[in-house]
Scaffold this motif. Structure first.
Motif, mmCIF file in Angstrom:
data_model
loop_
_atom_site.group_PDB
_atom_site.id
_atom_site.type_symbol
_atom_site.label_atom_id
_atom_site.label_comp_id
_atom_site.label_asym_id
_atom_site.label_seq_id
_atom_site.Cartn_x
_atom_site.Cartn_y
_atom_site.Cartn_z
ATOM 1 N N VAL A 125 -5.308 28.825 -44.519
ATOM 2 C CA VAL A 125 -4.770 27.796 -43.651
ATOM 3 C C VAL A 125 -3.367 28.246 -43.235
ATOM 4 O O VAL A 125 -2.590 28.750 -44.053
ATOM 5 N N LYS A 126 -3.066 28.127 -41.953
ATOM 6 C CA LYS A 126 -1.780 28.579 -41.432
ATOM 7 C C LYS A 126 -0.863 27.374 -41.206
ATOM 8 O O LYS A 126 -1.265 26.375 -40.622
ATOM 9 N N ILE A 127 0.358 27.483 -41.706
ATOM 10 C CA ILE A 127 1.380 26.461 -41.477
ATOM 11 C C ILE A 127 2.409 27.033 -40.502
ATOM 12 O O ILE A 127 3.000 28.095 -40.752
ATOM 13 N N ILE A 128 2.603 26.330 -39.396
ATOM 14 C CA ILE A 128 3.456 26.811 -38.308
ATOM 15 C C ILE A 128 4.523 25.762 -38.022
ATOM 16 O O ILE A 128 4.210 24.588 -37.802
ATOM 17 N N THR A 129 5.786 26.180 -38.042
ATOM 18 C CA THR A 129 6.847 25.258 -37.623
ATOM 19 C C THR A 129 7.091 25.457 -36.130
ATOM 20 O O THR A 129 7.121 26.582 -35.627
ATOM 21 N N LYS A 130 7.255 24.368 -35.422
ATOM 22 C CA LYS A 130 7.398 24.398 -33.964
ATOM 23 C C LYS A 130 8.862 24.574 -33.547
ATOM 24 O O LYS A 130 9.787 24.172 -34.274
ATOM 25 N N THR A 148 11.830 29.183 -36.597
ATOM 26 C CA THR A 148 10.385 28.964 -36.505
ATOM 27 C C THR A 148 9.679 29.905 -37.480
ATOM 28 O O THR A 148 10.167 31.004 -37.764
ATOM 29 N N MET A 149 8.529 29.466 -37.979
ATOM 30 C CA MET A 149 7.889 30.186 -39.075
ATOM 31 C C MET A 149 6.386 30.040 -39.000
ATOM 32 O O MET A 149 5.866 28.992 -38.611
ATOM 33 N N GLU A 150 5.676 31.102 -39.393
ATOM 34 C CA GLU A 150 4.229 31.044 -39.594
ATOM 35 C C GLU A 150 3.918 31.690 -40.939
ATOM 36 O O GLU A 150 4.405 32.779 -41.235
ATOM 37 N N ALA A 151 3.122 31.018 -41.735
ATOM 38 C CA ALA A 151 2.706 31.578 -43.027
ATOM 39 C C ALA A 151 1.309 31.077 -43.351
ATOM 40 O O ALA A 151 0.960 29.935 -43.034
ATOM 41 N N VAL A 152 0.518 31.942 -43.991
ATOM 42 C CA VAL A 152 -0.872 31.624 -44.321
ATOM 43 C C VAL A 152 -1.000 31.444 -45.832
ATOM 44 O O VAL A 152 -0.536 32.282 -46.615
ATOM 45 N N SER A 196 12.846 17.990 -60.756
ATOM 46 C CA SER A 196 12.461 18.409 -62.104
ATOM 47 C C SER A 196 11.135 19.168 -62.114
ATOM 48 O O SER A 196 10.794 19.811 -63.104
ATOM 49 N N TRP A 197 10.381 19.064 -61.022
ATOM 50 C CA TRP A 197 9.116 19.806 -60.890
ATOM 51 C C TRP A 197 9.124 20.559 -59.576
ATOM 52 O O TRP A 197 9.578 20.044 -58.552
ATOM 53 N N PHE A 198 8.638 21.802 -59.598
ATOM 54 C CA PHE A 198 8.437 22.532 -58.353
ATOM 55 C C PHE A 198 7.244 23.464 -58.480
ATOM 56 O O PHE A 198 6.768 23.770 -59.588
ATOM 57 N N TYR A 199 6.801 23.928 -57.327
ATOM 58 C CA TYR A 199 5.566 24.712 -57.218
ATOM 59 C C TYR A 199 5.839 25.858 -56.261
ATOM 60 O O TYR A 199 6.221 25.625 -55.101
ATOM 61 N N VAL A 200 5.699 27.069 -56.740
ATOM 62 C CA VAL A 200 5.941 28.257 -55.920
ATOM 63 C C VAL A 200 4.595 28.870 -55.556
ATOM 64 O O VAL A 200 3.726 29.048 -56.429
ATOM 65 N N LEU A 201 4.425 29.184 -54.284
ATOM 66 C CA LEU A 201 3.139 29.664 -53.796
ATOM 67 C C LEU A 201 3.321 30.898 -52.914
ATOM 68 O O LEU A 201 4.131 30.894 -51.990
ATOM 69 N N MET A 202 2.540 31.949 -53.215
ATOM 70 C CA MET A 202 2.588 33.166 -52.408
ATOM 71 C C MET A 202 1.663 33.014 -51.192
ATOM 72 O O MET A 202 0.555 32.489 -51.300
ATOM 73 N N PRO A 203 2.111 33.491 -50.031
ATOM 74 C CA PRO A 203 1.218 33.547 -48.880
ATOM 75 C C PRO A 203 0.045 34.483 -49.154
ATOM 76 O O PRO A 203 0.133 35.386 -50.001
ATOM 77 N N ILE A 204 -1.054 34.297 -48.435
ATOM 78 C CA ILE A 204 -2.228 35.138 -48.642
ATOM 79 C C ILE A 204 -2.009 36.553 -48.135
ATOM 80 O O ILE A 204 -2.362 37.529 -48.779
ATOM 81 N N LYS A 205 -1.398 36.692 -46.942
ATOM 82 C CA LYS A 205 -1.276 38.020 -46.348
ATOM 83 C C LYS A 205 -0.122 38.018 -45.355
ATOM 84 O O LYS A 205 0.387 36.971 -44.961
#
Length: 371
Positions: free
Chosen positions: A283-288, A318-322, A360-369
């Motif tokens: 899923v791609k997240i794109i900032t406009k 602006t950013m795009e990440a999958v 107090s809680w966070f979640y770090v996630l690597m892009p797929i590619k």
């Protein structure tokens, strides 16, 4: 042994044992549980040799004794008995189950043939915490453990630093960290420690703490094992030998793009995107460019494409990440606030998700590619 016990008390006691019963073990004795009397209590225990659960139930003890019997047979009988009052009696290595209109005998095995339930030798040092605080903290990180051959990645790090307890998990693609401050627990541990607890044990603790929020869990620790003790249950587990990955360097400190967005809208968008996502769950997240909305996009050559625009407050480029949409959803579900913070750093660097109100809680996630 001769006991009189209420069915509901008995059902509650064996429910905790059923989750670790080893149905397909090459050791038949692991299909059994141990029933015994100890210090005017009725004690029920089961083990898979790495994890042991003990439940204490109330009842009238007429005579003491002990026996191990098949858990699945006993549970099936108790769940189908209609009468509330049950008598349990041991006669010649058989457990006799009686009610006003029912009687059954189950062949048992002597206690000596049952694996020894480990005991914590250091009961002086402990950490005490309310059930709901511990349960919610563990539940918020458990999804990031890995089901693979590296034991340390299939575990939960407890990093105790006197003033705080950090609970951390990672599967190398994502990382969850929850910090519990010392005003939320009581302890007499006077030295920091780091231990890794098997995820299976943590999952059992989470399930056990579903009720009685205001009651407390006491945690005891030995060199090789940990004990979680509540009023009615004890869960003891071996610890994982090994070093937890040095994870702090992958936690983003600054962000090229910062997004504040409604959690429920983003969850809905990600779920819809997942319908169109293919094998890699992309899923791609794109900032406009307007900095007023983000786009959640997914594409399938077979199905088609999906695009969802969500209003957002955006600061930065602006950013795009999958990302893997299931991993994104796992993170979002652990946030209780209305809005979330999303920090992005290009298409090949880790992103961070957390509540907009609680750090107090966070979640770090690597892009797929790379994009």
């Amino acid at each position: 042994m001769n006991l009189i016990i209420l069915k509901n008390n008995l059902k509650e006691g064996i429910k905790s044992l059923e989750r670790i019963s080893v149905a397909n073990s090459s050791l038949p004795i692991l299909k059994n549980f141990l029933i015994e009397t100890q210090d005017n209590k009725i004690k029920l225990s089961a083990t898979d040799l790495e994890l042991a659960v003990t439940s204490f139930v109330t009842g009238k003890i007429i005579n003491t004794g002990e026996l191990t019997i098949p858990l699945n047979i006993f549970s099936a009988i108790i769940n189908n008995i209609q009468t509330e009052r049950i008598t349990l009696e041991i006669i010649n290595n058989k457990l006799l189950i009686k009610t006003d209109n029912y009687q059954a005998e189950i062949n048992g095995t002597k206690k000596e043939e049952f694996p020894i339930i480990p005991q914590i030798t250091n009961t002086q040092n402990h950490l005490e915490i309310k059930n709901f605080i511990l349960r919610d903290a563990l539940a918020s990180v458990i999804n990031s453990t890995a089901a693979e051959n590296k034991p340390e990645l299939n575990g939960v790090l407890f990093d105790f630093q006197i003033n705080s307890l950090k609970i951390v998990t990672t599967d190398s693609f994502r990382l969850s960290e929850k910090t519990i401050n010392n005003n939320q627990f009581n302890t007499n541990f006077n030295k920091p420690f780091k231990i890794i607890i098997p995820s299976k044990a943590v999952q059992e603790v989470i399930k056990e703490l579903q009720n009685n929020d205001e009651e407390k869990t006491t945690i005891f620790l030995d060199q090789n094992q940990i004990l979680f003790k509540t009023e009615k249950t004890e869960i003891i587990s071996r610890l994982i030998n090994g070093e937890f990955p040095e994870y702090t360097q992958i936690i983003p400190k600054n962000y090229e793009t910062e997004v504040i967005i409604n959690k429920e809208e983003l969850i809905n968008a990600v779920k819809l995107a997942g319908i169109f996502a293919e094998r890699l769950s992309e899923v791609k997240i794109i900032t406009k460019e307007s900095n007023k909305s983000i786009e959640v996009f997914s594409f399938s050559q077979i199905i088609g494409e999906n695009k969802y625009l969500i209003p957002a407050k955006i600061n930065g480029a602006t950013m795009e990440a999958v990302f893997n949409w299931r991993f994104v959803l796992d993170g979002l579900k652990n946030i209780k606030s209305e809005n979330i913070f999303l920090g992005l750093n290009s298409s090949n660097k880790p992103a961070l998700i957390r509540s907009n109100e609680d750090e107090s809680w966070f979640y770090v996630l690597m892009p797929i590619k790379n994009q």
